[in-house]
Design a protein around this motif. Sequence first.
Motif, PDB file in Angstrom:
ATOM      1  N   ALA A 196       0.011  -2.356   4.587  1.00 52.12           N
ATOM      2  CA  ALA A 196       0.064  -1.603   3.159  1.00 52.12           C
ATOM      3  C   ALA A 196      -0.648  -3.329   2.450  1.00 52.12           C
ATOM      4  O   ALA A 196      -0.229  -3.318   1.020  1.00 52.12           O
ATOM      5  N   SER A 197       0.329  -3.936   2.631  1.00 56.71           N
ATOM      6  CA  SER A 197       0.699  -5.393   1.766  1.00 56.71           C
ATOM      7  C   SER A 197      -0.219  -6.531   2.141  1.00 56.71           C
ATOM      8  O   SER A 197      -1.035  -6.537   2.851  1.00 56.71           O
ATOM      9  N   PRO A 198      -0.848  -6.816   1.173  1.00 51.21           N
ATOM     10  CA  PRO A 198      -1.924  -7.375   0.744  1.00 51.21           C
ATOM     11  C   PRO A 198      -1.743  -8.989   1.906  1.00 51.21           C
ATOM     12  O   PRO A 198      -2.911  -9.611   2.395  1.00 51.21           O
ATOM     13  N   MET A 199      -0.740  -8.956   1.408  1.00 50.56           N
ATOM     14  CA  MET A 199      -0.020 -10.240   1.713  1.00 50.56           C
ATOM     15  C   MET A 199       0.313 -10.296   3.654  1.00 50.56           C
ATOM     16  O   MET A 199      -0.603 -11.478   4.031  1.00 50.56           O
ATOM     17  N   SER A 200       0.465  -9.347   3.891  1.00 48.66           N
ATOM     18  CA  SER A 200       0.984  -9.396   5.721  1.00 48.66           C
ATOM     19  C   SER A 200      -0.597  -9.587   5.959  1.00 48.66           C
ATOM     20  O   SER A 200      -1.260 -10.343   7.158  1.00 48.66           O
TER      21      SER A 200
ATOM     22  N   GLN B 216       2.096  -5.513   8.462  1.00 50.94           N
ATOM     23  CA  GLN B 216       1.383  -4.047   6.973  1.00 50.94           C
ATOM     24  C   GLN B 216       0.451  -4.019   6.385  1.00 50.94           C
ATOM     25  O   GLN B 216       0.261  -4.597   5.317  1.00 50.94           O
TER      26      GLN B 216
END
Lengths: 347, 181
Positions: free
Chosen positions: A80-84, A78
């Motif tokens: 857009a997700s910093p965690m991804s 993902q």
Amino acid sequence: MEHHEWGWMIVVYLFLGGLGAGCMVLSSAAHLGRRGRYQGIARAGALLAPVLVGLGSGLLIFDLGSPLRFWRLFVTFQPASPMSIGSWLLVGFSVITSIFAVLQLPPSWLRRLAARFPKLGASFETLALWNKPAHVAVREGISIERDQIDINFPHSPGGVRRLRSAMAGIGIPLGIGVGIYTGVLLGAIPARPFWNTPMVAQLFLFSALSTAAALLMLVTPLVWKGDAGQSGLAHRSLLRADLIFIFLELFIIIPYIIHGELSVLSAKESLNMILGGPYSGSFWIGVVLVGILIPASIELVEAAGGARKLPARLTRGLHFIVPVMILVGGYLLRWVFVHAGQDTAFL
Amino acid sequence: MSRYAMVLDRARCVDCKACMVACTAENDVEIGYHRNWVRAAVKGTFPELSMQIEPGQCMHCDDPPCVRSCPTGASYINAAGGIVGVDEKKCIGCRYCMLACPYDARFFDEAAGIVDKCTFCDHRLALGQEPACVETCPTKVRVFGDLDDPGSEVSRLMRTRNTEKKLAHAGTAPNLNYIID
């Protein structure tokens, strides 16, 4: 303090993740730069990096509501997700640092393993030979036998040497990436104004590098039995590196506070958490005084040669206390940020 | 295509919390948690006082930070209607979406280990029914409907009444509209 979704496990993870990332950056730099001279730092950092990041990632998974489903992170990307992004970065980091660590394992450990597991004895013995570092004599901070310092592992075949250096080369940007990511994870959330500044990523990165330098000051003598000249050189270079990182950290904290004072109400209110609120003590005494100002002053004096006349026992005490203070400050920085951020909301 | 939205009239709300009970019963929400809320704030002391009551739930934003932040793709926008949902099979319970939501609209169901939230009762919409909170409200605070249908009550209210969006400056383009005139 109301209930916080992210608690101590995330705090420890951010601390260990940054610490491991910083260890890899410093270890790689020590391996690649002025070959052989800083082999103790290279070895200590290489051994610590995958262990620290592995421990941190374990906590991260354990903190999930459904830990057994963590693999869901790795069947998707993902952007857009910093965690991804961060999860994938951690995978790459673990692979690279693990290879690097194996190729930096001390020969003495490998020989002990060979004795313990005779079936794999030959492989361990071979690796022990590959990992036998070049003998680089250091006197007064200057390495002698200059012809040896181009190759830090003269017994490794060329391919292994190139692999080791390639891992170090990739390790620097990857380590910086992980260090930045631990900050971006918090900074990318507009709903929490205390976190939502572009400076938190740099702050966490420089804190990661500073705490890593401090940890390496403590650990390098334990895994590298060099002569006095060599351990003195390792300590001096870590001290100088730390001075740079610790001042960069300070130079970010100052504008962070100024920015908050001059910014919109949300940012101002959230900064009041540390300027005159529930986290003021931990921030000013723990992070700023114990973690930055006191160690930076002692390091400055030492780097300028002002600590030479001290009795040896006092010097040894300082060489233990100062890194510990930096580590405590680095942990408290993560603690303050994780909790103060969750106490604030977008107005 | 539909674009689901809600118009809420705060002035009609009497803080009876029937919407919360109806939601909990309809969606089998874990005891102790709520997908929607009525937040009441009292100002002043008797006899000079006023009370501001505000019902709410997930704003089903057009640009939801919870969906952007989700690392597994569990948080999504339903293409049919723009409802923001959580795929309970994909959610790993990291709670990043909860920190990203400026409205505190999500909660962590500790027993299930996943994040839960308002679905606009999409299972009822499929049957042609209204969300439970809308249907149950005794004072008709909430009006639910399709903005793409110009004849819907929601569209009519949006045309004729002054409305505001909560935290519009957060830039999430929420789809709950509060009447202010």
